[in-house]
Design a protein around this motif. Structure first.
Motif, PDB file in Angstrom:
ATOM      1  N   ALA A 260       5.984  13.848   9.498  1.00 24.80           N
ATOM      2  CA  ALA A 260       5.548  12.764   8.625  1.00 24.80           C
ATOM      3  C   ALA A 260       6.322  11.478   8.893  1.00 24.80           C
ATOM      4  O   ALA A 260       5.749  10.385   8.849  1.00 24.80           O
ATOM      5  CB  ALA A 260       5.697  13.188   7.170  1.00 24.80           C
ATOM      6  N   GLY A 261       7.642  11.589   9.141  1.00 22.88           N
ATOM      7  CA  GLY A 261       8.427  10.390   9.389  1.00 22.88           C
ATOM      8  C   GLY A 261       8.011   9.684  10.661  1.00 22.88           C
ATOM      9  O   GLY A 261       7.878   8.454  10.694  1.00 22.88           O
ATOM     10  N   VAL A 262       7.800  10.455  11.716  1.00 21.62           N
ATOM     11  CA  VAL A 262       7.366   9.858  12.982  1.00 21.62           C
ATOM     12  C   VAL A 262       5.995   9.231  12.823  1.00 21.62           C
ATOM     13  O   VAL A 262       5.737   8.112  13.294  1.00 21.62           O
ATOM     14  CB  VAL A 262       7.355  10.925  14.095  1.00 21.62           C
ATOM     15  N   ALA A 263       5.108   9.928  12.147  1.00 22.86           N
ATOM     16  CA  ALA A 263       3.763   9.394  11.943  1.00 22.86           C
ATOM     17  C   ALA A 263       3.799   8.110  11.125  1.00 22.86           C
ATOM     18  O   ALA A 263       3.062   7.154  11.407  1.00 22.86           O
ATOM     19  CB  ALA A 263       2.891  10.439  11.249  1.00 22.86           C
ATOM     20  N   ALA A 264       4.672   8.064  10.108  1.00 25.92           N
ATOM     21  CA  ALA A 264       4.784   6.854   9.291  1.00 25.92           C
ATOM     22  C   ALA A 264       5.285   5.678  10.122  1.00 25.92           C
ATOM     23  O   ALA A 264       4.778   4.557   9.996  1.00 25.92           O
ATOM     24  CB  ALA A 264       5.711   7.109   8.110  1.00 25.92           C
ATOM     25  N   MET A 265       6.275   5.926  10.980  1.00 28.14           N
ATOM     26  CA  MET A 265       6.797   4.851  11.826  1.00 28.14           C
ATOM     27  C   MET A 265       5.711   4.356  12.781  1.00 28.14           C
ATOM     28  O   MET A 265       5.540   3.134  12.980  1.00 28.14           O
ATOM     29  CB  MET A 265       8.017   5.327  12.604  1.00 28.14           C
ATOM     30  N   GLN A 266       4.971   5.279  13.362  1.00 29.80           N
ATOM     31  CA  GLN A 266       3.915   4.879  14.285  1.00 29.80           C
ATOM     32  C   GLN A 266       2.841   4.050  13.587  1.00 29.80           C
ATOM     33  O   GLN A 266       2.379   3.031  14.102  1.00 29.80           O
ATOM     34  CB  GLN A 266       3.297   6.122  14.935  1.00 29.80           C
TER      35      GLN A 266
ATOM     36  N   VAL B  39      13.580  -4.783  12.061  1.00 28.97           N
ATOM     37  CA  VAL B  39      14.320  -3.519  12.081  1.00 28.97           C
ATOM     38  C   VAL B  39      13.668  -2.599  11.073  1.00 28.97           C
ATOM     39  O   VAL B  39      13.322  -3.023   9.958  1.00 28.97           O
ATOM     40  CB  VAL B  39      15.807  -3.724  11.716  1.00 28.97           C
ATOM     41  N   ALA B  40      13.466  -1.335  11.438  1.00 25.45           N
ATOM     42  CA  ALA B  40      12.855  -0.372  10.522  1.00 25.45           C
ATOM     43  C   ALA B  40      13.528   0.979  10.672  1.00 25.45           C
ATOM     44  O   ALA B  40      14.002   1.337  11.757  1.00 25.45           O
ATOM     45  CB  ALA B  40      11.353  -0.249  10.781  1.00 25.45           C
ATOM     46  N   GLN B  41      13.568   1.718   9.563  1.00 22.07           N
ATOM     47  CA  GLN B  41      14.178   3.057   9.545  1.00 22.07           C
ATOM     48  C   GLN B  41      13.359   3.971   8.641  1.00 22.07           C
ATOM     49  O   GLN B  41      12.899   3.559   7.580  1.00 22.07           O
ATOM     50  CB  GLN B  41      15.612   2.986   9.026  1.00 22.07           C
ATOM     51  N   VAL B  42      13.200   5.221   9.071  1.00 24.83           N
ATOM     52  CA  VAL B  42      12.550   6.222   8.235  1.00 24.83           C
ATOM     53  C   VAL B  42      13.212   7.570   8.502  1.00 24.83           C
ATOM     54  O   VAL B  42      13.661   7.844   9.612  1.00 24.83           O
ATOM     55  CB  VAL B  42      11.026   6.297   8.527  1.00 24.83           C
ATOM     56  N   ASP B  43      13.322   8.393   7.468  1.00 27.26           N
ATOM     57  CA  ASP B  43      13.954   9.699   7.660  1.00 27.26           C
ATOM     58  C   ASP B  43      12.962  10.677   8.278  1.00 27.26           C
ATOM     59  O   ASP B  43      11.758  10.565   8.124  1.00 27.26           O
ATOM     60  CB  ASP B  43      14.506  10.239   6.342  1.00 27.26           C
TER      61      ASP B  43
ATOM     62  N   ARG C 262       0.805  -1.229   0.000  1.00 26.01           N
ATOM     63  CA  ARG C 262       0.000   0.000   0.000  1.00 26.01           C
ATOM     64  C   ARG C 262       0.836   1.277   0.000  1.00 26.01           C
ATOM     65  O   ARG C 262       0.304   2.353  -0.276  1.00 26.01           O
ATOM     66  CB  ARG C 262      -0.934   0.009   1.214  1.00 26.01           C
ATOM     67  N   HIS C 263       2.112   1.175   0.311  1.00 24.45           N
ATOM     68  CA  HIS C 263       2.946   2.381   0.430  1.00 24.45           C
ATOM     69  C   HIS C 263       4.118   2.282  -0.538  1.00 24.45           C
ATOM     70  O   HIS C 263       5.199   1.828  -0.184  1.00 24.45           O
ATOM     71  CB  HIS C 263       3.425   2.549   1.872  1.00 24.45           C
ATOM     72  N   GLN C 264       3.894   2.746  -1.745  1.00 23.11           N
ATOM     73  CA  GLN C 264       4.893   2.659  -2.809  1.00 23.11           C
ATOM     74  C   GLN C 264       5.178   4.020  -3.450  1.00 23.11           C
ATOM     75  O   GLN C 264       5.650   4.077  -4.578  1.00 23.11           O
ATOM     76  CB  GLN C 264       4.435   1.663  -3.872  1.00 23.11           C
ATOM     77  N   ASP C 265       4.905   5.092  -2.733  1.00 22.18           N
ATOM     78  CA  ASP C 265       5.163   6.437  -3.254  1.00 22.18           C
ATOM     79  C   ASP C 265       6.369   7.026  -2.532  1.00 22.18           C
ATOM     80  O   ASP C 265       6.279   7.367  -1.347  1.00 22.18           O
ATOM     81  CB  ASP C 265       3.937   7.328  -3.045  1.00 22.18           C
ATOM     82  N   PRO C 266       7.523   7.156  -3.194  1.00 26.02           N
ATOM     83  CA  PRO C 266       8.709   7.692  -2.517  1.00 26.02           C
ATOM     84  C   PRO C 266       8.581   9.159  -2.133  1.00 26.02           C
ATOM     85  O   PRO C 266       9.420   9.676  -1.408  1.00 26.02           O
ATOM     86  CB  PRO C 266       9.826   7.490  -3.554  1.00 26.02           C
ATOM     87  N   GLY C 267       7.505   9.799  -2.597  1.00 24.76           N
ATOM     88  CA  GLY C 267       7.268  11.180  -2.193  1.00 24.76           C
ATOM     89  C   GLY C 267       6.642  11.313  -0.817  1.00 24.76           C
ATOM     90  O   GLY C 267       6.492  12.418  -0.300  1.00 24.76           O
ATOM     91  N   THR C 268       6.289  10.172  -0.208  1.00 26.12           N
ATOM     92  CA  THR C 268       5.721  10.176   1.139  1.00 26.12           C
ATOM     93  C   THR C 268       6.679   9.515   2.115  1.00 26.12           C
ATOM     94  O   THR C 268       7.529   8.709   1.723  1.00 26.12           O
ATOM     95  CB  THR C 268       4.389   9.412   1.166  1.00 26.12           C
ATOM     96  N   ALA C 269       6.538   9.835   3.397  1.00 23.36           N
ATOM     97  CA  ALA C 269       7.395   9.217   4.407  1.00 23.36           C
ATOM     98  C   ALA C 269       7.171   7.704   4.458  1.00 23.36           C
ATOM     99  O   ALA C 269       8.116   6.922   4.590  1.00 23.36           O
ATOM    100  CB  ALA C 269       7.141   9.845   5.770  1.00 23.36           C
ATOM    101  N   ALA C 270       5.915   7.279   4.344  1.00 17.20           N
ATOM    102  CA  ALA C 270       5.616   5.846   4.375  1.00 17.20           C
ATOM    103  C   ALA C 270       6.245   5.135   3.183  1.00 17.20           C
ATOM    104  O   ALA C 270       6.657   3.974   3.280  1.00 17.20           O
ATOM    105  CB  ALA C 270       4.107   5.632   4.387  1.00 17.20           C
ATOM    106  N   GLY C 271       6.312   5.824   2.053  1.00 19.42           N
ATOM    107  CA  GLY C 271       6.924   5.233   0.871  1.00 19.42           C
ATOM    108  C   GLY C 271       8.431   5.169   0.953  1.00 19.42           C
ATOM    109  O   GLY C 271       9.068   4.486   0.141  1.00 19.42           O
TER     110      GLY C 271
END
Length: 536
Positions: free
Chosen positions: A303-309, A287-291, A259-268
């Motif tokens: 956005a990054g924190v929200a995506a991780m949550q 293990v997970a990482q997001v900018d 569902r998350h394949q858009d690199p323009g979003t934090a989830a992507g």
């Protein structure tokens, strides 16, 4: 661009020849995978491009002392998973590990990196010099000579693409039909189509096929995140009593990345590794990482924190047993016990925290690209072979099925490359490790037991397609940087797609023609090397 950058001229130092009587020989006759130990006439440690030309010319014009050992092979980091570099038929190993220079080259307006450099050289040297990086792998000691040429990827790939997406030029020592050696710089915009082909072949054609790569040049490299949020969690196997407890964990993980394949979003851009260790390990790891741009991990507006949550709510949900901090190592990575709560840190600091290659052991590996999430039947088969219905008496803690997030920016390449799998959402790694008791007394019975586990587990996962992840609507073949000779074996690949199609898809025909043009004597060959195609 640095002000008034000096031209890139690597220091020229003499090559070193290591023979069987040298104390360094036992170490340099093997790589990361202790399953493969060579007995070459010599190992040549090379320090410059000119040195490569000299060493290669000498090697291809020498008469083998042993007719059973004829191959000339090349090593940068030594992480080849099969016997393509270190095998019983190897006569000479050209070791480029001393060639690890990094500098800006104003002549090509690109950052030059020698082929013996590792992922960690790029992170710890290129980034401080330039503020840029390569979206390369998490294992620090992997050499770029193989990593780049096979289409290397890593934790930043969902937001920045593959390493080859930034490759502007490559320098290759090639052997001509008369056994002379030329040093060729191939750029992606060279006016000669044959030279452009040589560049293209190194954007996913795999190492050990066309010549000896001596250095790469990269343009428009991405800027890594200023800070990233990382987490590491584990689920005790004791909490998974039945298959129905296990399926939601894997299914929800796969569904998130579908569902998350858009690199323009934090989830992507979020990258994760779900490591399904065998039940003998005691736990399953994540293990997970997001900018992110904020210093406050509690700031849900970021956005990054929200995506991780959101990611953790979906994967570490009420549908699965409670997670805990990670205490056990997972595959090639050490445990990260203090990151159950996501931690904010500078990108390079986080990269170092996640860096790992594991201890030097024997190993066997398999791979798969997934275009769609795993089915419940596939997840159920994995459950069976992770020590539940099958292999209950198998007590190897280092038997692993790892599911890596993929896609996003990878699937939006800036230009044509030889890496053809460009619409997958997940990438799988099957790994099994064991220790070799001694060089002289390898435990063949143990090896057979470990190979049986990984082969049967892989075959069960892809039972509907002949035991391999064929190119169809759900999967898309295999990753050449995780070579697997079983793909060439009719006992394990019962599909109608040969190993060459599983790795290269429609690129193979072109790669064969390039092989015939640039390696006419087939000097660079191994168990799954590209077969030259006649151009007559």
């Amino acid at each position: 661009m640095p002000p008034n950058p000096p031209p890139f001229e690597p220091e020229k130092r003499p090559a070193i020849t290591i023979g069987p009587d040298d104390g360094r020989y036992p170490t340099l006759s093997r790589g990361f995978n202790q399953r493969w130990i060579a007995h070459p006439e010599y190992v040549r440690l090379i320090t410059s491009s000119d040195g490569v030309v000299t060493a290669l010319r000498e090697a291809v014009n020498q008469k083998p002392a042993d007719p059973k050992r004829t191959r000339v092979t090349v090593r940068s980091g030594g992480h080849c998973y099969e016997d393509f570099v270190c095998g019983d038929d190897v006569r000479v190993i050209l070791d480029l590990s001393p060639m690890c220079g990094i500098a800006y080259d104003p002549r090509l307006e690109a950052w030059a990196v020698e082929a013996g450099a590792t992922n960690w050289h790029v992170y710890s040297h290129l980034f401080p010099l330039s503020g840029r990086t390569l979206p390369a792998g998490s294992c620090y000691s992997v050499g770029l000579g193989g990593h780049i040429t096979g289409g290397g990827y890593g934790l930043l790939s969902r937001q920045a693409g593959l390493t080859v997406d930034y490759l502007y030029a490559v320098e290759v020592a090639v052997v001509n039909r008369d056994r002379t050696v030329d040093l060729v710089v191939a750029t992606r915009d060279d006016p000669d189509p044959h030279v452009r082909d040589l560049w293209w072949a190194h954007t996913g054609g795999g190492g050990g096929n066309f010549g000896v790569v001596t250095r790469f040049w990269f343009r428009d490299l991405p800027t890594p995140p200023r800070k990233v949020l990382i987490t590491a969690r584990a689920w005790p196997w004791s909490g998974f009593k039945e298959k129905k407890d296990f399926i939601p964990l894997v299914a929800n993980y796969c569904d998130y990345f579908a569902r998350h394949q858009d690199p323009g979003t934090a989830a992507g851009r979020l990258f994760a590794l779900l490591t399904l260790n065998h039940r003998a390990n005691g736990e399953i790891g994540l293990v997970a990482q997001v900018d992110t741009a904020t210093d406050d991990p509690g700031d849900t507006k970021d956005a990054g924190v929200a995506a991780m949550q959101d990611f953790l709510r979906q994967v570490d949900s009420r549908a699965v047993p409670d997670s805990r901090p990670m205490w056990e190592s997972v595959a090639e990575h050490a445990a990260i016990p203090n990151a159950w709560h996501p931690r904010m840190m500078p990108w390079l600091t986080a990269t170092q925290a996640l860096n790992g290659s594991g201890e030097n052991r024997c190993g066997k590996y398999k791979s798969a690209y997934l275009r769609k999430p795993l089915t419940d039947d596939q997840i159920g088969a994995m459950w069976d072979y992770l020590g539940n219905a099958h292999f209950k008496d198998y007590d190897n803690k280092a038997a692993v099925i790892q599911i890596d997030s993929y896609g996003s920016a990878v699937n939006r390449p800036p230009r044509d490359t030889a890496t053809r799998q460009r619409d997958s959402i997940l990438k799988m790694q099957y790994q099994v490790y064991w220790n070799r008791p001694s060089d002289s007394l390898p435990d063949h019975e143990a090896e057979a037991r470990h190979l049986k586990w990984i082969r049967e587990t892989y075959r069960a996962t892809f039972a509907e397609t002949g035991g391999v992840p064929v190119t169809d609507g759900r999967s898309d073949g295999c990753y050449i940087n995780y070579p697997d000779v079983d793909l060439s074996d009719d006992d394990w690949n019962k599909s109608e797609q040969p190993w060459s199609q599983l790795y290269y898809k429609d690129a193979y025909d072109r790669l064969q023609r390039i092989k015939a043009r640039w390696d006419p004597l087939n000097v660079f060959h191994h168990g799954q090397s590209i077969q030259p195609k006649s151009t007559r």
